[in-house]
Design a protein around this motif. Structure first.
Motif, mmCIF file in Angstrom:
data_model
loop_
_atom_site.group_PDB
_atom_site.id
_atom_site.type_symbol
_atom_site.label_atom_id
_atom_site.label_comp_id
_atom_site.label_asym_id
_atom_site.label_seq_id
_atom_site.Cartn_x
_atom_site.Cartn_y
_atom_site.Cartn_z
ATOM 1 N N PRO A 74 -12.423 -10.594 3.307
ATOM 2 C CA PRO A 74 -12.469 -11.759 4.204
ATOM 3 C C PRO A 74 -11.289 -12.692 4.019
ATOM 4 N N GLY A 75 -10.704 -12.730 2.810
ATOM 5 C CA GLY A 75 -9.675 -13.716 2.541
ATOM 6 C C GLY A 75 -8.262 -13.279 2.840
ATOM 7 N N ALA A 76 -7.992 -11.967 2.848
ATOM 8 C CA ALA A 76 -6.617 -11.505 3.049
ATOM 9 C C ALA A 76 -6.636 -10.089 3.599
ATOM 10 N N PRO A 77 -5.703 -9.782 4.508
ATOM 11 C CA PRO A 77 -5.619 -8.418 5.041
ATOM 12 C C PRO A 77 -4.872 -7.498 4.079
ATOM 13 N N LEU A 78 -5.152 -6.215 4.181
ATOM 14 C CA LEU A 78 -4.386 -5.208 3.464
ATOM 15 C C LEU A 78 -3.271 -4.692 4.373
ATOM 16 N N VAL A 79 -2.117 -4.451 3.805
ATOM 17 C CA VAL A 79 -1.051 -3.723 4.489
ATOM 18 C C VAL A 79 -0.794 -2.473 3.671
ATOM 19 N N VAL A 80 -1.216 -1.334 4.211
ATOM 20 C CA VAL A 80 -1.044 -0.048 3.545
ATOM 21 C C VAL A 80 0.326 0.491 3.939
ATOM 22 N N VAL A 81 1.122 0.881 2.949
ATOM 23 C CA VAL A 81 2.528 1.200 3.177
ATOM 24 C C VAL A 81 2.782 2.684 2.937
ATOM 25 N N GLY A 82 3.422 3.332 3.924
ATOM 26 C CA GLY A 82 3.865 4.709 3.771
ATOM 27 C C GLY A 82 2.830 5.725 4.205
ATOM 28 N N ALA A 83 3.286 6.942 4.415
ATOM 29 C CA ALA A 83 2.418 8.073 4.747
ATOM 30 C C ALA A 83 2.814 9.250 3.863
ATOM 31 N N ARG A 84 1.858 10.105 3.579
ATOM 32 C CA ARG A 84 2.101 11.229 2.688
ATOM 33 C C ARG A 84 2.591 12.437 3.482
ATOM 34 N N ASP A 85 3.506 13.193 2.865
ATOM 35 C CA ASP A 85 4.004 14.453 3.427
ATOM 36 C C ASP A 85 4.794 14.260 4.716
ATOM 37 N N VAL A 86 5.378 13.086 4.911
ATOM 38 C CA VAL A 86 6.288 12.846 6.023
ATOM 39 C C VAL A 86 7.493 12.098 5.462
ATOM 40 N N THR A 87 8.429 11.750 6.341
ATOM 41 C CA THR A 87 9.623 11.061 5.893
ATOM 42 C C THR A 87 9.293 9.705 5.283
ATOM 43 N N ASP A 88 10.152 9.237 4.387
ATOM 44 C CA ASP A 88 9.933 7.952 3.731
ATOM 45 C C ASP A 88 10.099 6.799 4.719
#
Length: 542
Positions: free
Chosen positions: A200-214
């Motif tokens: 509730p207090g802060a959003p997550l920012v998930v960074v990157g994807a696996r098995d693809v380009t950086d």
């Protein structure tokens, strides 16, 4: 189901309403379906709306919707309507018709409502979300999530560009920043990340994807500068980093302190490591760190090694007469109570996704045997899952073996965390120290966006936004349960809602069209989108 827990109220055309948990279910004569019951019982209270689950086929004739309107709970309070059957997607002009007919405010999903945990996340078509309908007024977008966290704004509600080569995709918990590519790897990542619980207090920012380009760090920084609140970062896939760690490089690029998890947060007090194959590993002890521009890392969230230990300082626990156990990035460190220095670099040892490292200080041979015995005793007290993943080793072995287990793409040795302030590690001090919250760190500073044309929205004549600035979202109250209304104890007369004034011709006598046919007859206003950020073709449901 007993009569004490289920009270049905007969309505015209064979519809009834039944109170289940915090919601009222409107259903047909056959009773509440299993999926609608499970949904209703899982929903939290909505203090601002009457919560109604529509346990009806998404495509129903006019007479059924008339009966639905008549069977709704009496009163003038606004209603939140949740489709109770899969797919949870009903043409939005039904909700406008319902608002006109009843004279009440209706909040309902535009798009498919995904039931993830105790959250309803509306995400399927462009500009989908919860929409508010009122008589003689245009629809207003009200976020993508219920319960609605305070940070749920337009910036966290749309698929949009992240710099030049990345894309931001909404998740229940926040946003996923990944390279602008498709394929099975992205589909697999989306399925795994959609279930992350929101905070509730802060959003997550998930960074990157696996098995693809950086993903490029510059693209991450460009996206983060458009956000109205400071997120908490989760390192999921490959990132091209100029330095040594994602958190520190982001802090340097953004010029603010950033909060970065030491794994994948999956629930209160639980941050799991991410293995090379994408599966989740052990529950970390050091669960999150904050990083300051120019250097400086602080342990921000953690869990105690075992119950019943006295905390001397943040992440340091009194364990024996002359021994403390310290939470470090890679696991736990058994050391003499008076020792603050870290000659072997234990605090800077990176996380091994496969194994918890239980390190005992061995730079002084005279004390190494005693510290090993203490460490062996601690192993026997760990919970079963952690004990299976634990590797006991001396601190002097860190030159090779401990680092060989690194398995996550993009991981590099992290800079050392700042040691706890030197102080007497006696029991008296631990009695006075206040307990530190495991997953409630100190607030981090809000990201101050740099002037950029991305933040200048261009008016799009589609959906009306809430009356609030893009960068200054209105406070949204956290939903808290309210006392349940009195149970209905007998038949309630069902009659046409007063003050309807809407002719039946406003709704076709045939089956209501499916959402895919809706756009031919109805324009759904949504908030104006940033012109440059979404200048490319809509990416749909990435």
């Amino acid at each position: 189901m007993s009569l004490l827990t289920r009270i049905g109220v007969r309505a015209s055309a064979g519809l009834s309403r039944t109170r289940l948990g915090e919601a009222t279910v409107v259903h047909d004569a056959d009773g509440v379906t299993a999926e609608a019951e499970a949904l209703a019982r899982s929903l939290p209270a909505d203090p601002d709306h009457v919560l109604v689950v529509a346990d009806l086929p998404p495509v129903s004739p006019l007479e059924v919707w008339k009966a639905f309107a008549a069977a709704l709970p009496r009163g003038r309070r606004p209603m939140r309507i949740v489709p109770g059957r899969l797919p949870r997607e009903i043409a939005p002009h039904v909700w406008q018709w319902l608002a006109d007919r009843t004279g009440r405010t209706v909040v309902a999903p535009y798009g498919t409502a995904l039931h993830l945990g105790n959250t309803l996340f509306v995400h399927s078509v462009d500009q989908s979300g919860w929409v508010e309908f009122e008589r003689d007024k245009g629809p207003v977008w009200k976020g993508k999530r219920f319960p609605r966290p305070a940070w749920d704004s337009v910036e966290f509600g749309r698929v949009r560009a992240a710099g030049f080569r990345g894309v931001g995709e909404p998740l229940t918990a926040g946003m996923w920043l990944r390279p602008d590519v498709g394929g099975d790897a992205v589909t697999t990542g989306r399925a795994r990340l959609r279930t992350l619980p929101g905070l509730p207090g802060a959003p997550l920012v998930v960074v990157g994807a696996r098995d693809v380009t950086d993903l490029e760090l510059a693209d991450i920084a460009a996206f983060c500068r458009t956000l109205p609140v400071a997120p908490r970062f989760v390192h999921y896939g490959g990132v091209a980093l100029p330095g040594t760690a994602l958190g520190q490089d982001l802090a340097d690029a953004l010029g603010v302190e950033v909060f970065c998890y030491n794994g994948i947060p999956t629930g209160p007090g639980e941050v799991l490591t991410l293995r090379q194959d994408g599966s989740l590993g052990w529950n970390t002890f050091a669960q999150a760190f904050t990083h300051r521009p120019g250097g400086g890392t602080r342990l921000a969230a953690y869990r105690p090694p075992v119950d019943g230990l006295s905390e001397v300082s943040p992440g340091v626990y009194w364990y024996a007469e002359d021994v403390v156990v310290e939470v470090v990035r890679a696991g736990l460190w058994i050391r003499p109570a008076e020792q603050i220095a870290d000659p072997a670099g234990v605090r800077s040892t990176p996380l091994d996704p496969a194994h918890t490292l239980l390190l005992y200080e061995a730079t002084e041979p005279a004390r190494a045997d005693h510290l090993r015995e203490v460490a062996e005793g601690l192993v026997s007290r760990l919970d079963d899952e952690t004990r299976v993943a634990t590797r006991l080793m001396p601190s002097t072995a860190l030159s090779g073996a401990a680092l060989a287990g690194l398995a996550r793409t993009g991981d590099r040795p992290a800079p050392p965390a700042e040691p706890a302030p030197a102080q007497d590690a006696g029991p008296a001090l631990s009695q006075e120290s206040e307990p530190t919250s495991v997953l409630t760190p100190e607030p981090t500073s809000v990201l101050t966006p740099e002037p950029t044309s991305v933040l200048t929205p261009a008016p799009v004549p589609v959906l009306t936004p809430e009356p609030t600035s893009v960068l200054t979202p209105e406070p949204v109250p956290v939903l808290t349960p309210e006392p349940a209304p009195p149970r209905e104890t007998g038949p309630v007369p069902v009659e046409e809602p007063a003050g309807s004034g809407t002719p039946d011709d406003d709704l076709d006598e045939t089956d209501l069209p499916w959402l895919s046919r809706l756009m031919e007859t109805m324009s759904m206003p949504v908030p104006a989108r940033p012109s440059e950020v979404e200048s490319r073709d809509d990416r749909g449901n990435r």
